[in-house]
Design an enzyme around this catalytic site. Structure first.
Site, PDB file in Angstrom:
ATOM      1  N   GLU A  36      36.201  70.108  38.109  1.00 54.40           N
ATOM      2  CA  GLU A  36      35.487  70.368  39.341  1.00 54.40           C
ATOM      3  C   GLU A  36      34.634  71.236  38.208  1.00 54.40           C
ATOM      4  O   GLU A  36      34.273  71.898  37.302  1.00 54.40           O
ATOM      5  CB  GLU A  36      35.614  71.617  39.782  1.00 54.40           C
ATOM      6  CG  GLU A  36      34.966  71.735  41.006  1.00 54.40           C
ATOM      7  CD  GLU A  36      35.536  73.088  42.023  1.00 54.40           C
ATOM      8  OE1 GLU A  36      34.447  74.065  42.363  1.00 54.40           O
ATOM      9  OE2 GLU A  36      36.334  73.182  42.436  1.00 54.40           O
ATOM     10  N   HIS A 127      21.965  45.236  40.688  1.00 55.50           N
ATOM     11  CA  HIS A 127      22.437  44.201  40.779  1.00 55.50           C
ATOM     12  C   HIS A 127      21.945  43.208  41.796  1.00 55.50           C
ATOM     13  O   HIS A 127      21.965  41.797  41.334  1.00 55.50           O
ATOM     14  CB  HIS A 127      24.186  44.069  41.209  1.00 55.50           C
ATOM     15  CG  HIS A 127      24.892  43.665  41.529  1.00 55.50           C
ATOM     16  ND1 HIS A 127      25.469  42.564  39.897  1.00 55.50           N
ATOM     17  CD2 HIS A 127      25.932  43.190  42.354  1.00 55.50           C
ATOM     18  CE1 HIS A 127      26.087  40.919  40.638  1.00 55.50           C
ATOM     19  NE2 HIS A 127      26.619  41.694  41.848  1.00 55.50           N
ATOM     20  N   ASP A 166      26.496  32.368  36.504  1.00 57.86           N
ATOM     21  CA  ASP A 166      27.045  32.414  38.194  1.00 57.86           C
ATOM     22  C   ASP A 166      25.719  32.399  39.300  1.00 57.86           C
ATOM     23  O   ASP A 166      24.862  32.807  38.177  1.00 57.86           O
ATOM     24  CB  ASP A 166      27.890  33.981  37.726  1.00 57.86           C
ATOM     25  CG  ASP A 166      27.073  35.218  37.957  1.00 57.86           C
ATOM     26  OD1 ASP A 166      25.971  34.942  38.119  1.00 57.86           O
ATOM     27  OD2 ASP A 166      27.985  35.664  37.664  1.00 57.86           O
ATOM     28  N   LYS A 189      30.698  29.727  38.048  1.00 53.97           N
ATOM     29  CA  LYS A 189      32.229  31.169  38.017  1.00 53.97           C
ATOM     30  C   LYS A 189      33.110  30.730  38.962  1.00 53.97           C
ATOM     31  O   LYS A 189      32.442  30.993  40.266  1.00 53.97           O
ATOM     32  CB  LYS A 189      30.879  32.294  37.080  1.00 53.97           C
ATOM     33  CG  LYS A 189      32.288  32.851  36.577  1.00 53.97           C
ATOM     34  CD  LYS A 189      31.548  34.386  36.092  1.00 53.97           C
ATOM     35  CE  LYS A 189      31.046  35.376  37.315  1.00 53.97           C
ATOM     36  NZ  LYS A 189      31.048  36.798  36.502  1.00 53.97           N
ATOM     37  N   ASP A 215      21.690  38.092  31.901  1.00 51.81           N
ATOM     38  CA  ASP A 215      22.624  38.607  33.074  1.00 51.81           C
ATOM     39  C   ASP A 215      22.078  40.298  33.522  1.00 51.81           C
ATOM     40  O   ASP A 215      22.168  40.587  32.293  1.00 51.81           O
ATOM     41  CB  ASP A 215      24.063  38.339  32.645  1.00 51.81           C
ATOM     42  CG  ASP A 215      25.059  38.294  33.847  1.00 51.81           C
ATOM     43  OD1 ASP A 215      24.920  38.757  35.227  1.00 51.81           O
ATOM     44  OD2 ASP A 215      26.418  38.365  34.562  1.00 51.81           O
ATOM     45  N   SER A 220      33.888  43.767  31.031  1.00 50.34           N
ATOM     46  CA  SER A 220      34.456  42.692  30.258  1.00 50.34           C
ATOM     47  C   SER A 220      34.162  42.245  29.263  1.00 50.34           C
ATOM     48  O   SER A 220      34.953  41.762  27.803  1.00 50.34           O
ATOM     49  CB  SER A 220      36.133  42.199  30.623  1.00 50.34           C
ATOM     50  OG  SER A 220      35.504  41.229  31.507  1.00 50.34           O
ATOM     51  N   GLY A 221      33.401  41.515  29.832  1.00 47.43           N
ATOM     52  CA  GLY A 221      32.604  40.516  28.472  1.00 47.43           C
ATOM     53  C   GLY A 221      32.805  39.459  28.634  1.00 47.43           C
ATOM     54  O   GLY A 221      32.371  38.425  27.782  1.00 47.43           O
TER      55      GLY A 221
END
Ligand code: R5P
Length: 298
Positions: A36, A127, A166, A189, A215, A220-221
């Site tokens: 906590e 995003h 993408d 993609k 991007d 993750s790359g």
């Protein structure tokens, strides 16, 4: 005005405070045995504009909870207005339910931050724009394109073009290509699993071009490095990458170093002690300083 730094990015918080020549407090973050969080801010917040700087990066849930507790601290201390600078907004990728029974996580996170008592949210390259709409308070979603555009003067004459890895990132890529006046392409993609993707097709003519991959996030790359390899396979002359938020999990640094990307530009929205050798980090403090100055004039 006073800057209060959470534990995720005190270096950025301090840089913003220094540029504005305003006081800076580092919050004391401790934990009980069960993990906590226990937060304390030592300093006078009463009737001040309190700016809390906290990226909700890894560990995302801890940093988010810390942010909520810091907002509550400022509210209870009698802050005049509470402004949060969230350079990297964790959960922004979950801006729509992925199945019929999944939550709208970005919306819930926005509600939590707002309910804690914030008056204004400053963030960078969300995003998608719909996350701004999850807040009722004012959100300023700053653009990183002001940083990236200066890297490519006379881009068209020099043979550059912009590529989105993408379809989801097409608007961002389109905006950069319009600013630096180049052609645009997009990679087709398919996400096969979280952190896994496949790509085999580029929509647009990239042969002989210097490609700028852009991007919002590298995690993750996989997306960026697979796209870079595909561009080279399809005849690109070179590949440079511009990514706002370097989440960089797993073996991402290795993937980037071994990829055909010549220079990998990121921003310091997330702090890293070690970066890939081909990486250059662009400072974002100026963007937030200007936004705070505008806020003070309102
Ligand atoms: C996805 O829509 C985002 O814009 C990024 O392309 C994605 O988060 C990158 O993830 P990764 O590096 O794991 O492929």
């Amino acid at each position: 005005m006073i800057i209060v730094a959470g534990s995720s990015h005190p270096i950025l918080a301090k840089a913003i405070a220094n540029k504005l020549t305003i006081p800076f407090i580092q919050a004391d973050v401790r934990r009980f045995e069960d993990q906590e969080l226990c937060i304390q801010v030592t300093g006078e917040l009463y009737e001040r504009d309190v700016v809390i700087v906290q990226s909700t990066c890894k560990p995302a849930n801890d940093h988010l909870m810390e942010l909520l507790l810091l907002i509550d601290t400022a509210k209870r201390a009698g802050a005049r207005r509470i402004i949060t600078i969230i350079p990297y907004f964790g959960y922004a990728r979950q801006d729509r339910p992925s199945t019929r029974y999944s939550p709208l996580s970005a919306s819930l996170v926005a509600t939590l931050i707002e309910s804690a008592g914030v008056h204004r949210v400053l963030t960078l390259d969300l995003h998608s724009k719909q996350t701004e709409g999850f807040f009722k308070v004012g959100v300023q979603n700053l653009s990183p394109l002001y940083l990236f555009q200066d890297l490519f003067p006379n881009a068209r004459e020099k043979g550059y073009m912009v590529v989105s890895p993408d379809v989801g990132g097409l608007l961002r890529a389109k905006a950069l290509s319009a600013i630096i006046d180049t052609d645009l392409a997009v990679v087709n993609k398919t996400r096969t699993a979280p952190g896994e993707c496949e790509m085999s097709e580029v929509i647009g003519t990239i042969s002989g071009k210097k490609c700028i991959l852009i991007d919002d996030i590298i995690d993750s790359g996989g997306t960026l490095t697979k796209a870079a390899a595909l561009l080279v396979e399809k005849g690109a002359k070179s590949v440079t990458a511009c990514v706002t938020h370097a989440v960089m999990s797993r073996n991402c640094k290795d993937l980037v170093e071994k990829s055909p990307i010549d220079t990998f530009y990121i921003t310091n929205s997330i702090h890293h002690d070690h970066l890939p050798k081909n990486c250059q980090c662009l400072p974002i403090e100026g963007l937030f300083v200007n936004a705070l100055k505008r806020f003070l004039k309102e």
